[in-house]
Write an enzyme that holds these catalytic residues in place. Structure first.
Site, PDB file in Angstrom:
ATOM      1  N   ASP A  39      -5.669  -0.024  29.542  1.00 43.14           N
ATOM      2  CA  ASP A  39      -5.739   1.223  30.041  1.00 43.14           C
ATOM      3  C   ASP A  39      -4.504   1.662  30.181  1.00 43.14           C
ATOM      4  O   ASP A  39      -3.638   1.127  30.186  1.00 43.14           O
ATOM      5  CB  ASP A  39      -6.695   0.885  31.239  1.00 43.14           C
ATOM      6  CG  ASP A  39      -7.160   2.347  31.760  1.00 43.14           C
ATOM      7  OD1 ASP A  39      -7.057   3.236  31.281  1.00 43.14           O
ATOM      8  OD2 ASP A  39      -7.342   2.255  33.203  1.00 43.14           O
ATOM      9  N   ASN A  87     -17.306   5.671  27.337  1.00 48.80           N
ATOM     10  CA  ASN A  87     -16.185   6.256  26.640  1.00 48.80           C
ATOM     11  C   ASN A  87     -17.041   7.435  25.723  1.00 48.80           C
ATOM     12  O   ASN A  87     -16.158   8.289  25.191  1.00 48.80           O
ATOM     13  CB  ASN A  87     -15.285   5.168  25.950  1.00 48.80           C
ATOM     14  CG  ASN A  87     -14.238   4.444  26.966  1.00 48.80           C
ATOM     15  OD1 ASN A  87     -13.911   3.593  26.712  1.00 48.80           O
ATOM     16  ND2 ASN A  87     -13.856   5.197  27.937  1.00 48.80           N
TER      17      ASN A  87
HETATM   18  C1  IPE Z   1     -11.910   1.465  30.641  1.00 47.29           C
HETATM   19  O1  IPE Z   1     -11.162   2.243  30.615  1.00 47.29           O
HETATM   20  C2  IPE Z   1     -12.425   1.115  29.337  1.00 47.29           C
HETATM   21  C3  IPE Z   1     -11.509   0.565  28.272  1.00 47.29           C
HETATM   22  C4  IPE Z   1     -10.261   0.365  28.561  1.00 47.29           C
HETATM   23  C5  IPE Z   1     -11.780   0.394  26.902  1.00 47.29           C
HETATM   24  P1  IPE Z   1     -11.328   3.778  31.341  1.00 47.29           P
HETATM   25  O2  IPE Z   1     -10.355   4.324  31.319  1.00 47.29           O
HETATM   26  O3  IPE Z   1     -12.486   4.293  30.267  1.00 47.29           O
HETATM   27  O4  IPE Z   1     -12.101   3.383  32.760  1.00 47.29           O
HETATM   28  P2  IPE Z   1     -12.338   4.671  33.797  1.00 47.29           P
HETATM   29  O5  IPE Z   1     -13.038   5.789  33.308  1.00 47.29           O
HETATM   30  O6  IPE Z   1     -10.981   4.934  34.011  1.00 47.29           O
HETATM   31  O7  IPE Z   1     -12.919   3.816  34.785  1.00 47.29           O
HETATM   32  C1  IPE Z   2      -7.530   3.147  27.560  1.00 48.12           C
HETATM   33  O1  IPE Z   2      -6.501   4.280  27.823  1.00 48.12           O
HETATM   34  C2  IPE Z   2      -8.322   3.220  26.060  1.00 48.12           C
HETATM   35  C3  IPE Z   2      -9.763   3.725  26.158  1.00 48.12           C
HETATM   36  C4  IPE Z   2     -10.438   3.917  27.164  1.00 48.12           C
HETATM   37  C5  IPE Z   2     -10.280   3.940  24.882  1.00 48.12           C
HETATM   38  P1  IPE Z   2      -7.304   5.577  28.374  1.00 48.12           P
HETATM   39  O2  IPE Z   2      -7.403   6.416  27.293  1.00 48.12           O
HETATM   40  O3  IPE Z   2      -8.191   5.425  29.314  1.00 48.12           O
HETATM   41  O4  IPE Z   2      -6.079   6.157  29.002  1.00 48.12           O
HETATM   42  P2  IPE Z   2      -5.760   6.898  30.522  1.00 48.12           P
HETATM   43  O5  IPE Z   2      -6.640   6.216  31.263  1.00 48.12           O
HETATM   44  O6  IPE Z   2      -6.556   8.154  30.284  1.00 48.12           O
HETATM   45  O7  IPE Z   2      -4.313   7.102  30.696  1.00 48.12           O
HETATM   46 MG    MG Z   3      -8.366   4.973  31.433  1.00 46.79          MG
END
Ligand code: IPE
Ligand code: IPE
Ligand code: MG
Length: 265
Positions: A39, A87
């Site tokens: 994340d 996602n």
């Molecule tokens: C969880 O991260 C999914 C992945 C890292 C692939 P998200 O960024 O999507 O989760 P939330 O929305 O902050 O809970």
């Molecule tokens: C994790 O990074 C990757 C996926 C969930 C695919 P994020 O895209 O959630 O990054 P933040 O949380 O917005 O910084």
């Molecule tokens: Mg995220």
């Protein structure tokens, strides 16, 4: 420093102790199954005034670094959360970018993964919106590395812990199993990849402290660490620091620390 803190100054070259147990009950072992919620890509990019996609692109180097760090530390199972069932709610352009990026990464690094003896597989990947070419590349990498006997790398892509549980329940009902024969062991056999052990350690980068629907069944008794570092900045040294944090934890599974066994006064 609290138990949740991941020390910054750990040297990547510090060897990890073997599988012995410490006198204070902490499981001083390399965790057998480590799972990462990767994340913070978007915030990494935003802090640099770049589009979010730049953060996803920068994540590739971390993925390769962590696979190698886990393998050389002796981790047997590594699971990486790459795309959740939730996602799909992101803007179409970001989702399309992720599909293309993952495809490129899978194709580019297939020879390295094969050479390192890593067995690769994918969990999730059920949605018809996943491009056919990507689904085929997942199958090809799974086939290519299927005989490898090193670390097993499971990529959770289009994964949802609740969906896995619902689908297991559906399959169990369809099997005609009598209700009084259903127990935890049997139920777990209907989850994807039932040979995969429970997760010992979950690392969620970027400071967020939530499960986000990740491997719900297998994280029931995992240890969790939440390093503040964003995934594109996370490196082997940070990963090893997380393993050291794990080694200081006392895992109890509802019981008592091992040194008090037989002496529960
Ligand atoms: C969880 O991260 C999914 C992945 C890292 C692939 P998200 O960024 O999507 O989760 P939330 O929305 O902050 O809970
Ligand atoms: C994790 O990074 C990757 C996926 C969930 C695919 P994020 O895209 O959630 O990054 P933040 O949380 O917005 O910084
Ligand atoms: Mg995220």
């Amino acid at each position: 420093m609290t138990d949740n803190d991941v020390p910054g100054g750990h040297s990547a070259t510090v060897g990890l102790p073997g599988r012995e147990r410490r006198s204070d009950g902490a499981a001083r072992a390399v965790p057998r199954h480590v799972a990462c919620v990767m994340d913070g890509n978007g915030r990494w990019a935003q802090r640099r005034s770049l589009p979010r996609t730049a953060g996803h692109r920068a994540a590739e180097a971390t993925v390769i670094d962590i696979i190698e760090a886990a393998r050389s530390a002796g981790v047997e199972w590594l699971s990486l959360y790459a795309f959740s069932t939730e996602n799909w709610n992101r803007p179409g352009a970001e989702v399309d970018y992720l599909m293309r990026l993952v495809r490129r990464v899978v194709r580019k690094h297939a020879p390295l993964l094969l050479a390192r003896g890593i067995r690769c597989r994918f969990t999730g990947a059920a949605d018809p919106r996943i491009p056919h070419g990507l689904a085929r590349d997942f199958d090809d990498l799974t086939m290519l590395t299927g005989d490898n006997r090193g670390m097993t790398l499971t990529v959770a892509f289009d994964h949802g812990g609740r969906r896995d549980i619902v689908e297991a329940a559906r399959a169990l009902i369809l099997s005609g199993t009598p209700a009084d024969e259903v127990n935890e062991r049997l139920f777990a056999e209907y989850l994807p990849f039932p040979d995969t052990p429970d997760v010992d350690l979950v690392i969620r980068t970027s400071g967020e402290q939530r499960i986000s629907n990740f491997m719900l069944w297998k994280v029931a008794y995992s240890e969790w660490v939440f390093p503040e570092v964003l995934w594109p900045d996370f490196r082997a040294a940070d990963f090893l620091a997380c393993l050291h944090t794990y080694q200081r934890r006392a895992r109890r599974f509802g019981g008592l620390p091992s040194q008090t066994n037989g002496d529960s006064r």
